[in-house]
Design a protein around this motif. Structure first.
Motif, PDB file in Angstrom:
ATOM      1  N   PHE A 105       2.661  -6.411   5.674  1.00 56.70           N
ATOM      2  CA  PHE A 105       1.991  -6.529   4.373  1.00 56.70           C
ATOM      3  C   PHE A 105       1.166  -5.276   4.062  1.00 56.70           C
ATOM      4  CE2 PHE A 105      -1.692  -7.724   1.781  1.00 56.70           C
ATOM      5  CZ  PHE A 105      -1.057  -8.290   0.688  1.00 56.70           C
ATOM      6  N   PHE A 106       0.477  -4.761   5.082  1.00 58.73           N
ATOM      7  CA  PHE A 106      -0.409  -3.608   4.859  1.00 58.73           C
ATOM      8  C   PHE A 106       0.322  -2.273   4.938  1.00 58.73           C
ATOM      9  CE2 PHE A 106      -3.444  -6.880   6.311  1.00 58.73           C
ATOM     10  CZ  PHE A 106      -4.325  -6.847   5.239  1.00 58.73           C
ATOM     11  N   THR A 107       1.535  -2.265   5.482  1.00 57.83           N
ATOM     12  CA  THR A 107       2.267  -0.999   5.624  1.00 57.83           C
ATOM     13  C   THR A 107       3.525  -0.929   4.759  1.00 57.83           C
ATOM     14  OG1 THR A 107       3.519  -1.858   7.534  1.00 57.83           O
ATOM     15  CG2 THR A 107       1.441  -0.702   7.986  1.00 57.83           C
ATOM     16  N   SER A 156       9.280  -5.096  -4.102  1.00 56.73           N
ATOM     17  CA  SER A 156       8.172  -6.043  -4.146  1.00 56.73           C
ATOM     18  C   SER A 156       8.484  -7.230  -3.238  1.00 56.73           C
ATOM     19  CB  SER A 156       7.958  -6.527  -5.582  1.00 56.73           C
ATOM     20  OG  SER A 156       9.092  -7.293  -6.006  1.00 56.73           O
ATOM     21  N   TYR A 157       7.461  -8.019  -2.936  1.00 57.83           N
ATOM     22  CA  TYR A 157       7.674  -9.217  -2.127  1.00 57.83           C
ATOM     23  C   TYR A 157       8.571 -10.214  -2.859  1.00 57.83           C
ATOM     24  CZ  TYR A 157       4.913  -8.705   2.102  1.00 57.83           C
ATOM     25  OH  TYR A 157       4.472  -8.327   3.343  1.00 57.83           O
ATOM     26  N   TYR A 158       8.528 -10.172  -4.177  1.00 62.98           N
ATOM     27  CA  TYR A 158       9.392 -11.058  -4.971  1.00 62.98           C
ATOM     28  C   TYR A 158      10.861 -10.782  -4.679  1.00 62.98           C
ATOM     29  CZ  TYR A 158      11.709 -13.104  -9.040  1.00 62.98           C
ATOM     30  OH  TYR A 158      12.560 -13.816  -9.860  1.00 62.98           O
ATOM     31  N   SER A 159      11.250  -9.501  -4.674  1.00 61.17           N
ATOM     32  CA  SER A 159      12.656  -9.138  -4.433  1.00 61.17           C
ATOM     33  C   SER A 159      13.047  -9.414  -2.975  1.00 61.17           C
ATOM     34  CB  SER A 159      12.895  -7.668  -4.780  1.00 61.17           C
ATOM     35  OG  SER A 159      12.075  -6.824  -3.987  1.00 61.17           O
ATOM     36  N   LYS A 209       7.535 -14.239 -14.999  1.00 65.57           N
ATOM     37  CA  LYS A 209       6.839 -12.957 -14.904  1.00 65.57           C
ATOM     38  C   LYS A 209       5.334 -13.215 -14.895  1.00 65.57           C
ATOM     39  CE  LYS A 209      10.702 -10.598 -15.264  1.00 65.57           C
ATOM     40  NZ  LYS A 209      11.252  -9.832 -14.122  1.00 65.57           N
ATOM     41  N   ALA A 210       4.662 -12.601 -13.944  1.00 64.20           N
ATOM     42  CA  ALA A 210       3.206 -12.744 -13.869  1.00 64.20           C
ATOM     43  C   ALA A 210       2.612 -11.454 -13.351  1.00 64.20           C
ATOM     44  CB  ALA A 210       2.829 -13.914 -12.953  1.00 64.20           C
ATOM     45  N   PHE A 234      -2.690 -11.381  -7.091  1.00 65.86           N
ATOM     46  CA  PHE A 234      -2.565 -12.487  -6.139  1.00 65.86           C
ATOM     47  C   PHE A 234      -1.121 -12.975  -5.998  1.00 65.86           C
ATOM     48  CE2 PHE A 234      -7.075 -12.819  -7.345  1.00 65.86           C
ATOM     49  CZ  PHE A 234      -7.639 -12.785  -6.082  1.00 65.86           C
ATOM     50  N   VAL A 235      -0.266 -12.650  -6.972  1.00 64.43           N
ATOM     51  CA  VAL A 235       1.136 -13.079  -6.914  1.00 64.43           C
ATOM     52  C   VAL A 235       1.835 -12.455  -5.716  1.00 64.43           C
ATOM     53  CG1 VAL A 235       3.368 -13.012  -8.092  1.00 64.43           C
ATOM     54  CG2 VAL A 235       1.284 -13.501  -9.389  1.00 64.43           C
ATOM     55  N   GLU A 236       1.555 -11.168  -5.467  1.00 66.64           N
ATOM     56  CA  GLU A 236       2.162 -10.468  -4.332  1.00 66.64           C
ATOM     57  C   GLU A 236       1.714 -11.100  -3.013  1.00 66.64           C
ATOM     58  OE1 GLU A 236       4.592  -6.934  -3.185  1.00 66.64           O
ATOM     59  OE2 GLU A 236       4.454  -8.404  -4.795  1.00 66.64           O
ATOM     60  N   ILE A 237       0.441 -11.459  -2.933  1.00 62.76           N
ATOM     61  CA  ILE A 237      -0.086 -12.119  -1.728  1.00 62.76           C
ATOM     62  C   ILE A 237       0.562 -13.488  -1.554  1.00 62.76           C
ATOM     63  CG2 ILE A 237      -2.159 -13.054  -0.617  1.00 62.76           C
ATOM     64  CD1 ILE A 237      -3.766 -10.906  -2.098  1.00 62.76           C
ATOM     65  N   PHE A 238       0.691 -14.217  -2.662  1.00 61.98           N
ATOM     66  CA  PHE A 238       1.303 -15.547  -2.620  1.00 61.98           C
ATOM     67  C   PHE A 238       2.750 -15.461  -2.154  1.00 61.98           C
ATOM     68  CE2 PHE A 238       3.548 -19.067  -4.826  1.00 61.98           C
ATOM     69  CZ  PHE A 238       2.899 -20.134  -4.199  1.00 61.98           C
ATOM     70  N   ASN A 239       3.500 -14.482  -2.672  1.00 64.31           N
ATOM     71  CA  ASN A 239       4.895 -14.294  -2.248  1.00 64.31           C
ATOM     72  C   ASN A 239       4.986 -13.886  -0.775  1.00 64.31           C
ATOM     73  OD1 ASN A 239       6.003 -14.940  -4.739  1.00 64.31           O
ATOM     74  ND2 ASN A 239       5.954 -12.828  -5.473  1.00 64.31           N
TER      75      ASN A 239
END
Length: 211
Positions: free
Chosen positions: A41-43, A51-54, A152-153, A157-162
């Motif tokens: 997550f941090f690297t 993105s985490y979504y993809s 789409k949002a 926080f969406v990236e953290i949630f994903n």
């Protein structure tokens, strides 16, 4: 008797007795996955543009069909093993085990057999594997449903949630794979127990004919 409880209570009792939550492979693998995902997550931004979504979309799209297949195979294997028990294939070995256990209890011997038989542990592990696989499939399907909506949002926080969803998905994948491996070993153990019983019976029969 508590060792013959039905429904979820009986399943929970056997799983608790087996202490799977203390098994090193579950704890160690889960810990490694969490640490790996935290470091990733941090690297991630240094190595990937995705993105985490993809990443989550690709992960669910890849593993969902496989887990649906695994669920079907595991349910089929579970039905076959239970069917073998109902038709008495393992009946003799179960009878032998309980005969020894009852005799030890009558003699009040210091030697104690486990509370649950090998077959109770095996069937309980099968049931747990199916429940875990089905839960994983449902979890993946819910994620896939929202992915297909293409919502789409613009929110940090969406990236953290994903990232959290991806970690949970990997953890479930890990535990499902471990349970499948253990169930394969259980089927082999059932087979070996049955072969041992047949061998002993044939040995006694041949010995009786000679005498």
């Amino acid at each position: 008797m508590s060792e013959f409880e039905n429904s979820f209570k009986g399943l929970r009792n056997i799983i608790s007795e087996r202490k799977l939550h203390k098994n090193k492979i579950y704890c160690f693998s889960g810990f490694l996955i969490i640490i790996f995902n935290a470091v990733f997550f941090f690297t991630k931004n240094f190595f990937f543009d995705n993105s985490y979504y993809s990443i989550l979309k690709a992960y669910i799209g890849t593993f969902l069909p496989a887990f649906i297949t695994f669920s079907g195979f595991t349910m089929t294997a579970y039905s076959l093993v239970v069917g073998f028990l109902n038709y008495g294939v393992f009946k003799s070995t179960i009878e032998k085990w309980y005969r020894i256990k009852i005799n030890l209890e009558r003699e009040q011997s210091n030697l104690k057999l486990p509370k649950y038989s090998l077959y109770q542990h095996g069937i309980a592990l099968f049931a747990l594997a199916i429940l875990t696989l089905v839960s994983t499939v449902v979890f993946f399907l819910v994620i896939k449903f929202f992915i297909e909506l293409d919502l789409k949002a613009e929110n940090g926080f969406v990236e953290i949630f994903n990232a959290i969803l991806l970690t949970i998905a990997i953890l479930l994948t890990n535990y499902c794979c471990i349970l499948i491996i253990y169930n394969v070993v259980n089927i082999f153990t059932f087979s070996q127990s049955l072969n041992k019983l047949v061998y002993e019976e044939q040995k006694k029969e041949i010995k009786g004919k000679k005498e």
